[in-house]
Scaffold this active site. Structure first.
Site, mmCIF file in Angstrom:
data_model
loop_
_atom_site.group_PDB
_atom_site.id
_atom_site.type_symbol
_atom_site.label_atom_id
_atom_site.label_comp_id
_atom_site.label_asym_id
_atom_site.label_seq_id
_atom_site.Cartn_x
_atom_site.Cartn_y
_atom_site.Cartn_z
ATOM 1 N N HIS A 77 -0.662 -18.996 -5.299
ATOM 2 C CA HIS A 77 -2.219 -18.078 -5.345
ATOM 3 C C HIS A 77 -2.161 -16.433 -6.176
ATOM 4 C CE1 HIS A 77 -0.359 -15.633 -1.745
ATOM 5 N NE2 HIS A 77 -0.211 -17.176 -1.820
ATOM 6 N N ASP A 79 -2.883 -14.072 -5.255
ATOM 7 C CA ASP A 79 -2.986 -12.849 -4.935
ATOM 8 C C ASP A 79 -2.495 -12.166 -3.559
ATOM 9 O OD1 ASP A 79 -3.942 -14.806 -2.526
ATOM 10 O OD2 ASP A 79 -4.932 -13.400 -1.599
ATOM 11 N N ASP A 139 5.607 -13.626 -2.910
ATOM 12 C CA ASP A 139 4.212 -14.790 -2.254
ATOM 13 C C ASP A 139 3.116 -14.206 -2.954
ATOM 14 O OD1 ASP A 139 2.457 -15.788 -0.526
ATOM 15 O OD2 ASP A 139 2.966 -14.806 1.753
ATOM 16 N N GLU A 173 -5.632 -16.725 -0.632
ATOM 17 C CA GLU A 173 -5.240 -17.311 0.184
ATOM 18 C C GLU A 173 -4.321 -16.587 0.982
ATOM 19 O OE1 GLU A 173 -1.364 -19.297 1.725
ATOM 20 O OE2 GLU A 173 -2.134 -17.662 0.543
ATOM 21 N N GLU A 174 -4.520 -15.119 0.714
ATOM 22 C CA GLU A 174 -3.846 -14.946 2.289
ATOM 23 C C GLU A 174 -5.070 -14.412 3.294
ATOM 24 O OE1 GLU A 174 -0.967 -14.198 2.499
ATOM 25 O OE2 GLU A 174 0.279 -14.251 0.857
ATOM 26 N N ASP A 196 4.945 -22.625 -2.439
ATOM 27 C CA ASP A 196 4.231 -21.269 -1.340
ATOM 28 C C ASP A 196 5.310 -20.894 -0.770
ATOM 29 O OD1 ASP A 196 2.973 -19.035 -0.799
ATOM 30 O OD2 ASP A 196 1.126 -20.045 0.071
ATOM 31 N N HIS A 377 5.049 -10.356 2.665
ATOM 32 C CA HIS A 377 4.400 -9.014 3.215
ATOM 33 C C HIS A 377 4.493 -7.631 4.046
ATOM 34 C CE1 HIS A 377 1.264 -12.680 4.809
ATOM 35 N NE2 HIS A 377 1.750 -13.096 3.583
#
EC number: 3.4.11.4
Length: 406
Positions: A77, A79, A139, A173-174, A196, A377
């Site tokens: 992904h 994002d 990520d 995705e997030e 991922d 994150h």
């Protein structure tokens, strides 16, 4: 360009998603990154490259043999998490010799071995860290880099026979929207893998069943000096409601297969208050019971205070295990590939979700493979270089083994 070079380039794109915009992609930076990837895929000779209006990128590496081989897809992904800034990411590579790593001396931001004991697993290795002000973006730019680099490698090594390979990069995705506009039929694969996952060796085909809930409380505001027997404080109703949920079923008290209620946000005044929750459980029965508990507690609140509470409840995704397990050979293939490149597979449930969870229920069985990063994150995110390289090698080996077995 090495997989490391690609990763260091990709993290400079600000692709933080935003669930409040209501657009796809949710932020313009994702489109910018998607357009840059299209140019890279053209440069390495990929075919059937497409970029649609929602910023889904797809491309093909054609088969280089006439043998009948399944078409496999690899997905990552675009994002990064909305939880931490992804703007002006300034990665640096350190050779980890033990102890703590100072990320930002001025603000005393330290990647501490006592707080993050997994650091010790990478002693003697080069690791990529942040400057303490942003997340890193492993990520899932680690996954993007591993996929693009593996395609480049296969183009440069035609002696490795393979079937048709499809790749895709998805937005948002997030924020749980990565599969919203994914065209499974257009992708045209027998199965796929999301790249991922986290630490080296992760191989996952179980994930949470997931739902989102919003409970809105209505109150009645009057002058506090004259409020006796009149005021109804919506914020206090919300606090009371939150106290009814089992404290032991919060994220900070759960692990493994244990599910939870997670209070992700709250706003409040006397007139109106809102609680936002996510509900998670690997077991479908327990998942349904958690949702039913919310309904029961809302009814309880309304019995005591008629019309006070309103529940909005929406399923987000389901545990892919029920789709993937009947085709366990695709997990076994990834397991063998990891072992072949010197990686010990770690098969465990995802305490989260991936695009692959929803794609599995859309007709594309899609386990998840490590991209190599840890502490996603946040500012303490890091990525061992060897783990990134092994992610790329795993992708290549899956493709190679699939051709051999066919």
């Amino acid at each position: 360009m090495t997989v490391l070079d690609r990763f260091l380039k990709y993290v400079t794109f600000d692709t933080q998603s935003n669930e409040e915009t209501g657009t796809t992609p949710s932020t313009p930076g994702q489109r910018v990154f998607a357009e840059a990837l299209v140019k890279e895929l053209e440069a390495i000779g990929m075919e059937e490259i497409s970029l649609d209006e929602n910023s889904y990128v797809m491309a093909t590496l054609p088969a280089n043999t006439d043998e009948k081989i399944p078409t496999i897809g690899f997905i990552a992904h675009l994002d990064t998490s909305p939880d931490m800034s992804g703007k002006n990411v300034q990665p640096r590579i350190v050779t980890y010799l033990g102890g703590d790593i100072v990320l930002d001396a001025e603000e005393n931001v330290v990647l501490s071995q006592s707080m993050f004991p997994e650091l010790s697993d990478y002693k003697g290795q080069d690791i990529i860290v942040t400057n303490g002000k942003t997340l890193l973006g492993a990520d899932d730019k680690g996954g993007v880099a591993a996929i693009v680099a593996s395609m480049q490698y296969l183009k440069d090594h035609p002696e490795i026979k393979h079937g048709k390979i499809r790749i895709a990069f998805t937005p948002d995705e997030e924020i749980g929207q990565g599969a919203d506009h994914f065209d499974v039929e257009k992708f045209g694969c027998d199965w796929g893998y999301t790249i991922d996952g986290g630490q080296i060796g992760e191989l996952e085909y179980e994930n949470f069943n997931a739902a989102g809930a919003k409970i809105i409380f209505k109150g009645l505001n009057v002058h506090p000096g004259y409020a006796k027997d009149k005021m109804q404080n919506a914020s206090l109703r919300a606090i009371e409601f939150a106290s009814w949920l089992p404290a032991e079923q919060r994220p900070e008290h759960t692990t493994g297969y244990e599910g939870f209620f997670h209070l992700t946000g709250m706003t409040g005044s006397v007139e109106e208050a809102t609680l936002s929750y996510i509900i998670r459980d690997h077991d479908r029965k327990l998942f349904e019971e958690k949702k039913e508990l919310l309904r029961t507690l809302v009814d309880k609140m309304n019995e005591a205070h008629p019309g006070c509470a309103h529940l909005e409840l929406r399923d987000q995704y389901y545990n892919m295990r029920e789709v993937v397990e009947p085709q366990k050979h695709i997990v076994d293939l990834a397991f063998e590939a990891m072992t072949s490149v010197g990686v010990e597979p770690i098969v465990k449930p995802i305490r989260g979700g991936t695009d692959g969870a929803r794609l599995s229920f859309m007709g594309l069985p899609c386990p998840n493979i490590f991209a190599g990063g840890l502490n996603f994150h946040g500012r303490y995110e890091f990525l061992p270089v060897r783990s990134l390289e092994k992610s790329m090698e795993t992708v290549i080996k899956i493709i190679e083994l699939s051709a051999r077995k066919s």
